[in-house]
Design a protein around this motif. Sequence first.
Motif, PDB file in Angstrom:
ATOM      1  N   LYS A   1       0.834  -1.203   0.000  1.00 53.28           N
ATOM      2  CA  LYS A   1       0.000   0.000   0.000  1.00 53.28           C
ATOM      3  C   LYS A   1       0.874   1.260   0.000  1.00 53.28           C
ATOM      4  CE  LYS A   1      -4.316   1.529   1.743  1.00 53.28           C
ATOM      5  NZ  LYS A   1      -5.486   0.734   1.675  1.00 53.28           N
ATOM      6  N   GLU A   2       1.945   1.240   0.812  1.00 60.81           N
ATOM      7  CA  GLU A   2       2.858   2.386   0.846  1.00 60.81           C
ATOM      8  C   GLU A   2       3.505   2.595  -0.516  1.00 60.81           C
ATOM      9  OE1 GLU A   2       5.764   1.869   3.947  1.00 60.81           O
ATOM     10  OE2 GLU A   2       4.246   1.894   5.530  1.00 60.81           O
ATOM     11  N   ARG A   3       3.924   1.517  -1.151  1.00 59.82           N
ATOM     12  CA  ARG A   3       4.570   1.635  -2.462  1.00 59.82           C
ATOM     13  C   ARG A   3       3.569   2.117  -3.514  1.00 59.82           C
ATOM     14  NH1 ARG A   3       7.586  -2.572  -0.100  1.00 59.82           N
ATOM     15  NH2 ARG A   3       9.811  -2.077  -0.100  1.00 59.82           N
ATOM     16  N   GLU A   4       2.334   1.649  -3.404  1.00 61.40           N
ATOM     17  CA  GLU A   4       1.309   2.116  -4.333  1.00 61.40           C
ATOM     18  C   GLU A   4       1.084   3.618  -4.165  1.00 61.40           C
ATOM     19  OE1 GLU A   4      -1.990  -0.463  -3.455  1.00 61.40           O
ATOM     20  OE2 GLU A   4      -1.361  -1.966  -4.919  1.00 61.40           O
ATOM     21  N   GLU A   5       1.087   4.087  -2.910  1.00 60.47           N
ATOM     22  CA  GLU A   5       0.942   5.521  -2.661  1.00 60.47           C
ATOM     23  C   GLU A   5       2.139   6.280  -3.229  1.00 60.47           C
ATOM     24  OE1 GLU A   5      -1.650   7.270  -1.371  1.00 60.47           O
ATOM     25  OE2 GLU A   5      -2.714   5.358  -1.433  1.00 60.47           O
ATOM     26  N   THR A   6       3.316   5.707  -3.062  1.00 61.15           N
ATOM     27  CA  THR A   6       4.528   6.328  -3.607  1.00 61.15           C
ATOM     28  C   THR A   6       4.430   6.404  -5.123  1.00 61.15           C
ATOM     29  OG1 THR A   6       5.867   5.499  -1.765  1.00 61.15           O
ATOM     30  CG2 THR A   6       7.044   6.163  -3.755  1.00 61.15           C
ATOM     31  N   ILE A   7       3.955   5.342  -5.754  1.00 59.20           N
ATOM     32  CA  ILE A   7       3.793   5.325  -7.209  1.00 59.20           C
ATOM     33  C   ILE A   7       2.790   6.390  -7.636  1.00 59.20           C
ATOM     34  CG2 ILE A   7       2.863   3.962  -9.133  1.00 59.20           C
ATOM     35  CD1 ILE A   7       4.191   1.507  -7.799  1.00 59.20           C
ATOM     36  N   LYS A   8       1.686   6.505  -6.874  1.00 62.26           N
ATOM     37  CA  LYS A   8       0.700   7.545  -7.194  1.00 62.26           C
ATOM     38  C   LYS A   8       1.353   8.916  -7.128  1.00 62.26           C
ATOM     39  CE  LYS A   8      -3.655   5.550  -5.572  1.00 62.26           C
ATOM     40  NZ  LYS A   8      -4.713   5.679  -4.569  1.00 62.26           N
ATOM     41  N   GLY A   9       2.148   9.142  -6.073  1.00 66.10           N
ATOM     42  CA  GLY A   9       2.846  10.414  -5.923  1.00 66.10           C
ATOM     43  C   GLY A   9       3.798  10.668  -7.076  1.00 66.10           C
ATOM     44  N   LEU A  10       4.533   9.624  -7.475  1.00 66.97           N
ATOM     45  CA  LEU A  10       5.474   9.762  -8.591  1.00 66.97           C
ATOM     46  C   LEU A  10       4.728  10.069  -9.892  1.00 66.97           C
ATOM     47  CD1 LEU A  10       7.994   6.897  -7.824  1.00 66.97           C
ATOM     48  CD2 LEU A  10       8.456   9.347  -7.760  1.00 66.97           C
ATOM     49  N   LYS A  11       3.597   9.405 -10.088  1.00 62.90           N
ATOM     50  CA  LYS A  11       2.812   9.670 -11.296  1.00 62.90           C
ATOM     51  C   LYS A  11       2.318  11.112 -11.301  1.00 62.90           C
ATOM     52  CE  LYS A  11       1.238   4.996 -12.366  1.00 62.90           C
ATOM     53  NZ  LYS A  11       0.094   4.098 -12.464  1.00 62.90           N
TER      54      LYS A  11
END
Length: 141
Positions: free
Chosen positions: A19-29
């Motif tokens: 979940k944290e990595r998915e949030e990080t990916i969202k932030g990066l996107k």
Amino acid sequence: DEVKGKEEEREKESARAIKEREETIKGLKTEMSKYAEIVKVLEKRLEEAATNAVAKDEEARKLQAQLEEAEGRERFKQDEAEAVKQELAERSTEAQALTASQAELQAKVKELERELGEADRKQHDWSETVGALQQEVEQKL
């Protein structure tokens, strides 16, 4: 029971990490999207600067032709020639400034494209990590 509890705790931790990595990916996107917008704006400014530089250069050429024509006439007054020369110098300076501005904008665009590439690579790496963790969780389930 203890083993089952530890396994459940590991699964929860893996799910949290995903979940944290998915949030990080969202932030990066989101960041990539912002950089892409900035690049578009800078590219538009670069295009405008190039257009302005061409127009100023053409204007300077016309003024040069006017100057040459005016200097060729015997009746041309010296103060009029000086005014045209001054105008030519100003236009030339403006064209040089626009050319320098264009180079700066090109450098900014290249830097932002480089940053966009880095963000894209980070997002790709995170996506691979999330995929691997998801597989690991699925295998454990």
